[in-house]
Every structure is written in C-alpha cells, then in structure tokens.
Design a protein around this motif. Structure first.
Motif, PDB file in Angstrom:
ATOM      1  N   MET A   1      51.065  46.707  30.608  1.00 13.76           N
ATOM      2  CA  MET A   1      51.263  48.027  31.117  1.00 13.76           C
ATOM      3  C   MET A   1      50.292  48.963  30.414  1.00 13.76           C
ATOM      4  N   THR A   2      49.733  49.881  31.181  1.00 11.34           N
ATOM      5  CA  THR A   2      48.817  50.879  30.655  1.00 11.34           C
ATOM      6  C   THR A   2      49.220  52.240  31.178  1.00 11.34           C
ATOM      7  N   THR A   3      49.279  53.212  30.298  1.00  9.37           N
ATOM      8  CA  THR A   3      49.602  54.572  30.711  1.00  9.37           C
ATOM      9  C   THR A   3      48.320  55.298  31.085  1.00  9.37           C
ATOM     10  N   ALA A   4      48.277  55.836  32.300  1.00  5.28           N
ATOM     11  CA  ALA A   4      47.107  56.602  32.753  1.00  5.28           C
ATOM     12  C   ALA A   4      47.257  58.071  32.381  1.00  5.28           C
ATOM     13  N   SER A   5      48.501  58.589  32.426  1.00  9.78           N
ATOM     14  CA  SER A   5      48.757  59.969  32.008  1.00  9.78           C
ATOM     15  C   SER A   5      50.204  60.118  31.577  1.00  9.78           C
ATOM     16  N   LEU A  27      53.238  42.358  36.828  1.00 13.54           N
ATOM     17  CA  LEU A  27      54.210  41.808  37.766  1.00 13.54           C
ATOM     18  C   LEU A  27      55.050  40.692  37.140  1.00 13.54           C
ATOM     19  N   ASN A  28      55.160  40.696  35.808  1.00  8.89           N
ATOM     20  CA  ASN A  28      55.946  39.677  35.126  1.00  8.89           C
ATOM     21  C   ASN A  28      57.449  39.940  35.231  1.00  8.89           C
ATOM     22  N   ARG A  29      57.849  41.130  35.697  1.00 10.08           N
ATOM     23  CA  ARG A  29      59.253  41.457  35.969  1.00 10.08           C
ATOM     24  C   ARG A  29      59.274  42.452  37.122  1.00 10.08           C
ATOM     25  N   PRO A  30      60.391  42.616  37.786  1.00  8.36           N
ATOM     26  CA  PRO A  30      60.467  43.568  38.904  1.00  8.36           C
ATOM     27  C   PRO A  30      60.114  44.995  38.444  1.00  8.36           C
ATOM     28  N   LEU A  31      59.403  45.734  39.275  1.00 10.49           N
ATOM     29  CA  LEU A  31      58.978  47.086  38.910  1.00 10.49           C
ATOM     30  C   LEU A  31      60.143  48.007  38.555  1.00 10.49           C
ATOM     31  N   ILE A  62      50.657  53.386  39.640  1.00  9.22           N
ATOM     32  CA  ILE A  62      49.456  53.514  40.471  1.00  9.22           C
ATOM     33  C   ILE A  62      48.763  52.169  40.722  1.00  9.22           C
ATOM     34  N   ASP A  63      49.168  51.127  39.975  1.00 15.02           N
ATOM     35  CA  ASP A  63      48.572  49.804  40.170  1.00 15.02           C
ATOM     36  C   ASP A  63      49.505  48.767  39.561  1.00 15.02           C
ATOM     37  N   ALA A  64      49.524  47.592  40.146  1.00 18.28           N
ATOM     38  CA  ALA A  64      50.287  46.465  39.632  1.00 18.28           C
ATOM     39  C   ALA A  64      49.348  45.274  39.505  1.00 18.28           C
ATOM     40  N   HIS A  65      49.542  44.485  38.462  1.00 16.06           N
ATOM     41  CA  HIS A  65      48.660  43.348  38.223  1.00 16.06           C
ATOM     42  C   HIS A  65      49.448  42.176  37.681  1.00 16.06           C
ATOM     43  N   HIS A  66      48.894  40.993  37.834  1.00 18.44           N
ATOM     44  CA  HIS A  66      49.508  39.795  37.270  1.00 18.44           C
ATOM     45  C   HIS A  66      49.269  39.787  35.777  1.00 18.44           C
TER      46      HIS A  66
END
Length: 69
Positions: A1-5, A27-31, A62-66
């Motif tokens: 996870m990365t914080t954009a703001s 995407l390692n756990r439900p959003l 704003i984005d999801a990734h594996h």
C-alpha cells in the motif's frame, strides 16, 4: 500500500478531525478489509501519537495491484 495524499481537516464536531486519504492498495486481501485496517490505524495513531481525535477517515483507492508488483 502506498499513500498518494493525506489531508487532515476540521470535522463537524468541535475538537474533532476528519482525514482524507488517497492511496494504492494490494490485492492480497479484499479492499473493504484493507480500508478498515487503514481507518483503525489512522484513528489509533492520530490519537496516541499526535493527540488528535479523528472522527472520520475517508479513503479513496486510486489503484490496486498484486502483491510484489
């Protein structure tokens, strides 16, 4: 996870604060689960470290990734 703001702002109640976060999430756990973990962490850390009472945490993903990418 990365914080954009991350933005702290006065909330509707006196002496309370609202936090608005924009972030990317794995995407390692439900959003919804990730969002709830982030909310609890922000509320706890704000209170215990900063002495700020956070009453609302709004999260925008704003984005999801594996994981690992």
């Amino acid at each position: 996870m990365t914080t954009a703001s991350c933005r702290f702002a006065p909330a509707d109640r006196p002496a309370s604060t609202q936090v608005n976060l924009t972030l990317t999430a794995g995407l390692n756990r439900p959003l919804p689960e990730t969002a709830e973990l982030v909310r609890r962490s922000v509320v706890d850390t704000s209170h215990h470290v900063l002495g700020i009472m956070v009453t609302a945490v709004d999260i925008k993903v704003i984005d999801a990734h594996h994981p690992g990418t």
